[in-house]
Design an enzyme around this catalytic site. Structure first.
Site, mmCIF file in Angstrom:
data_model
loop_
_atom_site.group_PDB
_atom_site.id
_atom_site.type_symbol
_atom_site.label_atom_id
_atom_site.label_comp_id
_atom_site.label_asym_id
_atom_site.label_seq_id
_atom_site.Cartn_x
_atom_site.Cartn_y
_atom_site.Cartn_z
ATOM 1 N N LYS A 1 2.110 4.622 1.510
ATOM 2 C CA LYS A 1 2.095 5.138 2.881
ATOM 3 C C LYS A 1 1.779 6.623 2.830
ATOM 4 O O LYS A 1 2.628 7.436 2.450
ATOM 5 C CB LYS A 1 3.443 4.887 3.560
ATOM 6 C CG LYS A 1 3.455 5.306 5.018
ATOM 7 C CD LYS A 1 4.734 4.846 5.710
ATOM 8 C CE LYS A 1 4.715 5.144 7.190
ATOM 9 N NZ LYS A 1 4.659 6.569 7.514
ATOM 10 N N CYS B 1 20.561 46.287 -11.167
ATOM 11 C CA CYS B 1 20.986 45.021 -11.762
ATOM 12 C C CYS B 1 22.412 44.701 -11.332
ATOM 13 O O CYS B 1 23.311 45.539 -11.489
ATOM 14 C CB CYS B 1 20.903 45.115 -13.285
ATOM 15 S SG CYS B 1 21.601 43.677 -14.111
ATOM 16 N N CYS C 1 15.558 43.618 -14.828
ATOM 17 C CA CYS C 1 16.594 44.604 -15.116
ATOM 18 C C CYS C 1 16.103 45.419 -16.300
ATOM 19 O O CYS C 1 15.670 44.864 -17.309
ATOM 20 C CB CYS C 1 17.891 43.871 -15.454
ATOM 21 S SG CYS C 1 19.043 44.893 -16.407
ATOM 22 N N LYS D 1 10.504 3.323 3.248
ATOM 23 C CA LYS D 1 10.438 4.779 3.097
ATOM 24 C C LYS D 1 11.167 5.255 1.837
ATOM 25 O O LYS D 1 12.162 4.672 1.421
ATOM 26 C CB LYS D 1 11.069 5.462 4.325
ATOM 27 C CG LYS D 1 10.402 5.111 5.642
ATOM 28 C CD LYS D 1 9.055 5.759 5.809
ATOM 29 C CE LYS D 1 9.153 7.219 6.168
ATOM 30 N NZ LYS D 1 9.302 7.471 7.606
ATOM 31 N N CYS E 1 22.572 45.363 -21.028
ATOM 32 C CA CYS E 1 22.982 44.465 -19.942
ATOM 33 C C CYS E 1 23.667 43.238 -20.532
ATOM 34 O O CYS E 1 23.076 42.501 -21.324
ATOM 35 C CB CYS E 1 21.763 44.053 -19.128
ATOM 36 S SG CYS E 1 22.154 42.878 -17.822
ATOM 37 N N TYR F 1 -7.171 2.157 6.046
ATOM 38 C CA TYR F 1 -6.176 1.124 5.770
ATOM 39 C C TYR F 1 -6.226 -0.092 6.703
ATOM 40 O O TYR F 1 -5.485 -1.037 6.494
ATOM 41 C CB TYR F 1 -4.766 1.689 5.679
ATOM 42 C CG TYR F 1 -4.289 2.487 6.885
ATOM 43 C CD1 TYR F 1 -4.139 1.892 8.122
ATOM 44 C CD2 TYR F 1 -3.964 3.828 6.745
ATOM 45 C CE1 TYR F 1 -3.701 2.613 9.206
ATOM 46 C CE2 TYR F 1 -3.510 4.563 7.832
ATOM 47 C CZ TYR F 1 -3.387 3.952 9.056
ATOM 48 O OH TYR F 1 -2.946 4.670 10.125
ATOM 49 N N GLU G 1 0.841 -1.205 0.000
ATOM 50 C CA GLU G 1 0.000 0.000 0.000
ATOM 51 C C GLU G 1 0.869 1.246 0.000
ATOM 52 O O GLU G 1 1.933 1.254 0.599
ATOM 53 C CB GLU G 1 -0.842 0.049 1.290
ATOM 54 C CG GLU G 1 -1.650 -1.182 1.527
ATOM 55 C CD GLU G 1 -2.365 -1.165 2.875
ATOM 56 O OE1 GLU G 1 -2.185 -0.211 3.663
ATOM 57 O OE2 GLU G 1 -3.106 -2.125 3.122
ATOM 58 N N CYS H 1 24.646 45.004 -14.815
ATOM 59 C CA CYS H 1 24.875 46.256 -15.561
ATOM 60 C C CYS H 1 24.550 47.510 -14.765
ATOM 61 O O CYS H 1 24.815 48.622 -15.230
ATOM 62 C CB CYS H 1 24.071 46.244 -16.861
ATOM 63 S SG CYS H 1 22.291 46.424 -16.595
ATOM 64 N N ASP I 1 1.102 10.417 3.755
ATOM 65 C CA ASP I 1 1.723 11.353 4.676
ATOM 66 C C ASP I 1 0.657 12.337 5.147
ATOM 67 O O ASP I 1 0.523 13.428 4.616
ATOM 68 C CB ASP I 1 2.854 12.081 3.933
ATOM 69 C CG ASP I 1 3.889 12.617 4.897
ATOM 70 O OD1 ASP I 1 3.756 12.360 6.110
ATOM 71 O OD2 ASP I 1 4.806 13.289 4.438
ATOM 72 N N ARG J 1 -4.337 9.727 16.888
ATOM 73 C CA ARG J 1 -3.531 8.620 17.369
ATOM 74 C C ARG J 1 -3.034 8.863 18.803
ATOM 75 O O ARG J 1 -3.017 7.963 19.619
ATOM 76 C CB ARG J 1 -2.332 8.424 16.436
ATOM 77 C CG ARG J 1 -1.417 7.327 16.845
ATOM 78 C CD ARG J 1 -0.353 7.091 15.791
ATOM 79 N NE ARG J 1 0.457 5.954 16.159
ATOM 80 C CZ ARG J 1 1.418 5.972 17.059
ATOM 81 N NH1 ARG J 1 1.689 7.098 17.696
ATOM 82 N NH2 ARG J 1 2.102 4.901 17.356
ATOM 83 N N LYS K 1 2.446 -5.477 4.185
ATOM 84 C CA LYS K 1 1.786 -6.156 5.305
ATOM 85 C C LYS K 1 1.554 -7.614 4.927
ATOM 86 O O LYS K 1 1.062 -7.886 3.820
ATOM 87 C CB LYS K 1 0.426 -5.506 5.590
ATOM 88 C CG LYS K 1 0.497 -4.030 5.932
ATOM 89 C CD LYS K 1 -0.894 -3.400 6.027
ATOM 90 C CE LYS K 1 -0.773 -1.915 6.361
ATOM 91 N NZ LYS K 1 -2.059 -1.215 6.300
HETATM 92 S S1 IVH Z 1 -0.693 0.532 8.921
HETATM 93 C C1 IVH Z 1 -0.130 -1.773 12.490
HETATM 94 N N1 IVH Z 1 -0.936 1.524 6.493
HETATM 95 O O1 IVH Z 1 2.029 5.464 9.060
HETATM 96 C C2 IVH Z 1 0.013 -0.932 11.321
HETATM 97 N N2 IVH Z 1 -0.163 2.948 8.230
HETATM 98 O O2 IVH Z 1 3.892 4.449 11.785
HETATM 99 C C3 IVH Z 1 -0.352 0.460 11.580
HETATM 100 N N3 IVH Z 1 0.243 5.246 7.521
HETATM 101 O O3 IVH Z 1 0.902 7.027 11.662
HETATM 102 C C4 IVH Z 1 -0.343 1.346 10.443
HETATM 103 N N4 IVH Z 1 -0.338 4.978 5.418
HETATM 104 O O4 IVH Z 1 -1.056 6.582 10.114
HETATM 105 C C5 IVH Z 1 -0.582 1.766 7.769
HETATM 106 N N5 IVH Z 1 -1.258 2.290 4.317
HETATM 107 C C6 IVH Z 1 -0.895 2.517 5.591
HETATM 108 C C7 IVH Z 1 -0.478 3.783 6.027
HETATM 109 C C8 IVH Z 1 -0.106 3.957 7.361
HETATM 110 C C9 IVH Z 1 0.104 5.841 6.323
HETATM 111 C C10 IVH Z 1 0.745 5.928 8.750
HETATM 112 C C11 IVH Z 1 -0.049 5.640 9.971
HETATM 113 C C12 IVH Z 1 0.936 5.755 11.106
HETATM 114 C C13 IVH Z 1 2.240 5.554 10.436
HETATM 115 C C14 IVH Z 1 2.868 4.256 10.892
#
Ligand code: IVH
Length: 456
Positions: free
Chosen positions: A74, A367, A385, A273, A391, A184, A72, A370, A76, A95, A249
């Site tokens: 991740k 400038c 300029c 990452k 120039c 997710y 998946e 020049c 942000d 969280r 996962k």
């Molecule tokens: S799973 C047990 N899936 O990443 C697994 N987390 O440190 C728990 N995050 O703050 C998270 N996209 O909010 C999972 N596709 C994704 C995610 C995701 C972003 C964030 C999550 C958490 C951090 C994990």
């Protein structure tokens, strides 16, 4: 609708549009306990570290053959836990420390893509849904454009904007912010037949009305996992939301259970990452470059820093308005951002770290090449300029442009040579190119006779 609901309270439902517009402000957020803790993820920064993760997984499971992984993006953004009882959204919490978070239900209700009521008849009695709340890049740009035109403070990036929007004490403000969700996983649940796989859980979430990222894939080998990473890394810049990596996962929920947890992270998942796109470094100097049309562009000279996968030592400061907005000084610690092929930029100044001997960056009135006055034409953001072809900088750029591939395509007349010719006074305009003297050209630095003849 609000008036009708006041007249006939019995007709008021939890999923009514009146529940989405926000309510009067609160003084603070209550602390709430998650039914099941919200975990974090361990990180991997290379294929080797992913391979090592997979080896540990298979060792614990005592398996020789490949494990199937759900892959998946991740996101942000900001993690959220949504609690549904009998299919109705009862509570939404941040969280926090993973065990307890803040109750931001009033704010979350205003997010249109979050169901207030689960779809279908087959819904669990209790269900915690976990996901990421984020702001699309387009929504972020538009919000910042509006803030800019009001003279308000800008958000640095979509993640800060999403987190800031969720922490508004007045949910009517949150309601105006372009927030979205991708679910997710689930946390605690009761009263439904749990699927066999994580991807099965995602399918159930989708069926109940949750947005689930369409880029989720199943990988049946480590090779497939690497391919997924490469595909998403390539697609990254074209997505309308920020991601900072991908997540692998173990798809089989029984295997997840057998693997369990260590401290606060599951043994069955890992985040792969991307190289960080934002890093801090020091601003060493600012150069003002003059372009072909006279535009004066400030270029930041940086203490070299590894960001977005490359070493960056120059960044654009765009124009005078941007310098004014940042209030940047030479000597400042700055946050540099490099995303994809985009020119690195300074997004923020860490004013707390400003040294005593820092020097404010002032846009020149004349400038630097020049000495002609630098002017703003109409309401343009760029300063130009006013020297025109007087120039030398503008002359050089005009001649380079004339000689370039898409124009006269003059072979052998590169940027360096144009600069030498202008600096030595051998040419003043494109006309002079056609009257160049062989001996003079040969006399130039690093100019072989043959190259001179080719050019002429
Ligand atoms: S799973 C047990 N899936 O990443 C697994 N987390 O440190 C728990 N995050 O703050 C998270 N996209 O909010 C999972 N596709 C994704 C995610 C995701 C972003 C964030 C999550 C958490 C951090 C994990």
């Amino acid at each position: 609708l609000q008036t009708l609901e006041e007249q006939f309270p019995a007709l008021k439902t939890t999923e009514s549009p009146t529940q989405r517009v926000g309510t009067s402000p609160v003084s603070h957020f209550d602390e709430v306990e998650h039914l099941q803790p919200m975990l974090s993820l361990d990180n991997a920064f290379s294929d080797d570290e992913v391979q090592e993760f997979d080896r540990r997984v298979r060792e614990r499971l005592n398996r020789k053959d490949a494990v199937t992984y759900a892959c998946e993006p991740k996101l942000d953004g900001a993690a959220i836990s949504l609690l549904y009882r009998d299919g109705k959204l009862e509570r939404a919490a941040t969280r926090g420390d993973g065990r307890t978070g803040e109750d931001i239900t009033a704010n979350v209700r205003t997010i249109a893509s979050i169901p207030l009521k689960l779809q279908g008849d087959d819904v669990p009695a209790v269900l915690e849904v976990r996901g990421e709340i984020f702001m699309s890049r387009a929504g972020f740009e538009q919000m910042n454009d509006e803030a800019r035109s009001r003279g308000d403070k800008l958000f640095v990036n979509p993640r800060n904007a999403a987190a800031g929007s969720l922490r508004q004490l007045d949910s009517r403000i949150t309601a105006t912010r372009p927030l979205a969700l991708y679910a997710y996983s689930t946390g605690y649940s009761e009263g439904w037949a749990l699927p066999d796989t994580h991807t099965g859980v995602l399918a159930a979430l989708k069926k109940w009305g949750f947005p689930v990222n369409p880029l989720v894939r199943v990988a049946s080998s480590l090779e497939d996992c690497y391919t997924y990473y490469a595909d998403i890394a390539e697609a990254r810049d074209n997505l309308d939301y920020d991601i900072d990596g991908i997540v692998y996962k173990v798809d089989d929920l029984i295997l997840q259970d057998r693997l369990g947890y260590v401290s606060r992270a599951p043994r069955w998942a890992i985040a792969r990452k991307f190289p960080a796109q934002e890093m801090s470094t020091r601003l060493l100097a600012v150069e003002f470059q003059v372009g072909r049309t006279g535009a004066v562009t400030p270029v930041a000279k940086l203490d070299p820093v590894f960001v977005g996968g490359v070493t960056v030592s120059n960044a654009t400061l765009h124009n005078k308005d941007e310098i004014d907005r940042l209030g940047v000084h030479v000597g400042d610690t700055v946050i540099v951002r490099r995303a994809g092929d985009v020119i690195p930029q300074i997004v923020k100044v860490v004013t707390e770290n400003r040294p005593d001997d820092s020097v404010e960056v002032v846009f020149p009135e004349h400038c630097p090449v020049c000495g002609s006055p630098v002017e703003r034409v109409g309401t343009e953001a760029v300063m130009r300029c006013s020297g025109g072809l007087v120039c030398a900088a503008q002359r050089k750029e005009a001649i380079k442009h004339f000689a370039s591939r898409k124009a006269m395509d003059i072979e052998g007349l590169g940027d360096k040579l144009v600069e030498q010719l202008v600096d030595q006074g051998l040419i003043r305009s494109v006309v002079d190119l056609y009257a160049l003297d062989r001996d003079e050209v040969i006399g130039l630095e690093r100019m072989a006779e043959k190259s001179a003849d080719n050019l002429l």
